[in-house]
Write a protein that holds these residues in place. Structure first.
Motif, PDB file in Angstrom:
ATOM      1  N   GLN A 177       0.952  -1.268  -0.042  1.00  0.00           N
ATOM      2  CA  GLN A 177      -0.112   0.106  -0.201  1.00  0.00           C
ATOM      3  C   GLN A 177       0.840   1.309  -0.029  1.00  0.00           C
ATOM      4  OE1 GLN A 177      -2.692  -0.277   3.389  1.00  0.00           O
ATOM      5  NE2 GLN A 177      -3.933  -1.966   2.212  1.00  0.00           N
ATOM      6  N   GLY A 178       2.103   1.276   0.781  1.00  0.00           N
ATOM      7  CA  GLY A 178       2.747   2.490   0.918  1.00  0.00           C
ATOM      8  C   GLY A 178       3.435   2.703  -0.533  1.00  0.00           C
ATOM      9  N   SER A 179       3.807   1.528  -1.369  1.00  0.00           N
ATOM     10  CA  SER A 179       4.426   1.733  -2.497  1.00  0.00           C
ATOM     11  C   SER A 179       3.554   2.286  -3.509  1.00  0.00           C
ATOM     12  CB  SER A 179       5.055   0.301  -3.123  1.00  0.00           C
ATOM     13  OG  SER A 179       6.052  -0.186  -1.913  1.00  0.00           O
ATOM     14  N   THR A 180       2.319   1.623  -3.672  1.00  0.00           N
ATOM     15  CA  THR A 180       1.406   2.295  -4.400  1.00  0.00           C
ATOM     16  C   THR A 180       0.780   3.693  -4.416  1.00  0.00           C
ATOM     17  OG1 THR A 180       0.439  -0.050  -4.509  1.00  0.00           O
ATOM     18  CG2 THR A 180      -0.970   1.744  -5.429  1.00  0.00           C
ATOM     19  N   VAL A 240       2.861   5.941  -3.058  1.00  0.00           N
ATOM     20  CA  VAL A 240       4.026   6.749  -3.682  1.00  0.00           C
ATOM     21  C   VAL A 240       4.034   7.018  -5.063  1.00  0.00           C
ATOM     22  CG1 VAL A 240       6.468   6.801  -3.667  1.00  0.00           C
ATOM     23  CG2 VAL A 240       5.628   6.289  -1.581  1.00  0.00           C
ATOM     24  N   ILE A 241       3.679   5.939  -5.627  1.00  0.00           N
ATOM     25  CA  ILE A 241       3.766   5.804  -7.247  1.00  0.00           C
ATOM     26  C   ILE A 241       2.553   6.785  -7.678  1.00  0.00           C
ATOM     27  CG2 ILE A 241       3.423   4.600  -9.214  1.00  0.00           C
ATOM     28  CD1 ILE A 241       4.549   2.285  -7.658  1.00  0.00           C
ATOM     29  N   PHE A 242       1.602   6.555  -7.167  1.00  0.00           N
ATOM     30  CA  PHE A 242       0.051   7.283  -7.517  1.00  0.00           C
ATOM     31  C   PHE A 242       0.370   8.849  -7.418  1.00  0.00           C
ATOM     32  CE2 PHE A 242      -2.361   3.653  -7.723  1.00  0.00           C
ATOM     33  CZ  PHE A 242      -2.927   3.615  -9.212  1.00  0.00           C
ATOM     34  N   ALA A 243       1.101   9.110  -6.025  1.00  0.00           N
ATOM     35  CA  ALA A 243       1.418  10.577  -5.830  1.00  0.00           C
ATOM     36  C   ALA A 243       2.414  10.937  -7.023  1.00  0.00           C
ATOM     37  CB  ALA A 243       2.222  10.735  -4.567  1.00  0.00           C
ATOM     38  N   SER A 252       7.190   9.960  -0.715  1.00  0.00           N
ATOM     39  CA  SER A 252       8.350   9.016  -0.734  1.00  0.00           C
ATOM     40  C   SER A 252       9.192   8.965   0.432  1.00  0.00           C
ATOM     41  CB  SER A 252       9.079   8.963  -2.061  1.00  0.00           C
ATOM     42  OG  SER A 252       9.790  10.238  -2.097  1.00  0.00           O
ATOM     43  N   ARG A 253       9.697  10.342   0.929  1.00  0.00           N
ATOM     44  CA  ARG A 253      10.411  10.534   2.047  1.00  0.00           C
ATOM     45  C   ARG A 253       9.726   9.734   3.386  1.00  0.00           C
ATOM     46  NH1 ARG A 253      10.726  13.246   6.286  1.00  0.00           N
ATOM     47  NH2 ARG A 253       8.576  14.503   5.734  1.00  0.00           N
ATOM     48  N   ALA A 288      11.955  -1.177  -4.035  1.00  0.00           N
ATOM     49  CA  ALA A 288      12.478  -0.574  -5.320  1.00  0.00           C
ATOM     50  C   ALA A 288      11.476   0.639  -5.644  1.00  0.00           C
ATOM     51  CB  ALA A 288      12.635  -1.437  -6.412  1.00  0.00           C
ATOM     52  N   SER A 289      10.130   0.274  -5.538  1.00  0.00           N
ATOM     53  CA  SER A 289       9.211   1.402  -5.956  1.00  0.00           C
ATOM     54  C   SER A 289       9.377   2.604  -5.118  1.00  0.00           C
ATOM     55  CB  SER A 289       7.779   0.699  -5.880  1.00  0.00           C
ATOM     56  OG  SER A 289       7.599  -0.288  -6.641  1.00  0.00           O
ATOM     57  N   VAL A 290       9.478   2.617  -3.890  1.00  0.00           N
ATOM     58  CA  VAL A 290       9.540   3.711  -3.027  1.00  0.00           C
ATOM     59  C   VAL A 290      11.120   4.624  -3.431  1.00  0.00           C
ATOM     60  CG1 VAL A 290       9.792   4.701  -0.600  1.00  0.00           C
ATOM     61  CG2 VAL A 290       8.284   2.770  -1.278  1.00  0.00           C
TER      62      VAL A 290
END
Length: 332
Positions: free
Chosen positions: A16-19, A21-24, A145-146, A169-171
């Motif tokens: 959830q955290g990675s997703t 970050v990506i959408f943001a 992301s930070r 890696a996504s983050v």
């Protein structure tokens, strides 16, 4: 080497955290890219064109990361018994190559072309407006992301060390991309501003080249980190030391040999343990000790999904038990 049968493996839980970050990052980069290209066409700024290329490439890269996140969530199957977690690292490596070629390469090429064929710049006001808005959006995405990286940051460490320690890696890809984007905005503003102030038409294309070099550096960092994870990076030294302490503390273990780990995905680690159990232990006692160790390891390291115990040490313990108690044989 023979191994104990591992515990059952569940599919990789949704990141959830990675997703988030990506959408943001997608929201930030998509609108900014369009605005930068429009203003670059109006003003003729090479630096603004480089920024537009950068934002457009970043938008495509985040879509690739989403593909990786989706595929990594697949359940293990016969062809991939350890799951698909490393798919994220594959797509992150593709992103690094994209940043290098499409981002860095095109920005440098456009800057060189503008130096060879300089053009008069129009009113730079819209450049400043768009770059200011871009800084706000990129800053928002960077902060998201930070905050995710802060979850793996150790007390007293900095964001760079957290980036090196992160296995998601996504983050860390979005973090590096956004960091490069913010630096690029600063360079673009400086190049456009110096060109306007001095009347020198070469500051603006020089800024485009510098932006390209920043992207090349970012691509190198991403390729190094994702490449290491893709080929099988181990857990950190601190985690290995804590794992060894767990095994050393168990009363049924005489000696702890090698503890070998491999990152199989952002939240999945494989561990092999070479341990020497106490002399004379029976099979049931060894199985209880193994179950106890698995529980203790999982309580502190939930990302360790599989633990394999080296069979040579197990057979050695059981053979000694057979020799000392021939009337109560154990399975060899």
């Amino acid at each position: 080497m023979e191994q104990q049968t591992p515990p059952s493996t569940d599919a990789r839980p949704a990141q959830q955290g990675s997703t988030k970050v990506i959408f943001a990052a997608i929201v930030a980069n998509l609108g900014i890219a369009v605005a930068k290209f429009v203003v670059a066409g109006i003003t003729g700024s090479a630096a603004m064109m480089a920024e537009g290329i950068h934002s457009a490439v970043d938008t495509g890269n985040e879509l690739l990361l989403l593909v990786g996140e989706h595929n990594a969530a697949k359940k293990p199957d016969a062809r991939h018994p350890f799951g698909y977690g490393k798919v994220v690292y594959f797509w992150a490596l593709i992103v690094a190559l994209s940043v290098f070629t499409l981002g860095g390469g095109l920005s440098i090429y456009h800057g060189v072309h503008a130096i060879v064929h300089p053009e008069s710049l129009g009113d730079p006001l819209w450049n400043y407006i768009v770059l200011g808005v871009a800084a706000l959006f990129e800053g928002y995405s960077w902060n998201v992301s930070r905050l995710e990286l802060n979850k793996v940051k150790k007390p007293g460490s900095n964001l760079w060390q957290a980036f090196r320690a992160s296995k998601d890696a996504s983050v860390f890809t979005v973090f590096i991309e956004d960091s490069a984007a913010l630096l690029g905005i600063i360079v673009a503003v400086a190049g456009i501003g110096l060109g306007q102030w001095t009347g020198n038409r070469y500051f603006d294309p020089a800024a485009s080249i510098v932006i390209g070099l920043i992207l090349v550096g970012a691509a190198y960092m991403l390729a190094r980190e994702t490449g290491a994870l893709l080929v099988g990076e181990a857990m950190g030294d601190d985690q290995t030391t804590r794992l060894r302490a767990i095994f050393d503390a168990d009363p049924q273990i005489d000696k702890v040999g090698k503890l070998l780990s491999m990152q199989m995905g952002p939240d999945q680690v494989l561990l092999t343990a070479s341990v020497q159990f106490k002399r004379g232990m029976q099979i049931d006692a060894v199985e209880i000790a193994i179950a106890r160790l698995e529980q203790r390891v999982n309580a502190e390291f939930p990302e360790i999904k599989q633990i394999y115990f080296e069979s040579g040490a197990l057979r050695s313990s059981w053979r000694r038990a057979d020799a000392s108690q021939p009337a109560n044989p154990s399975v060899d």
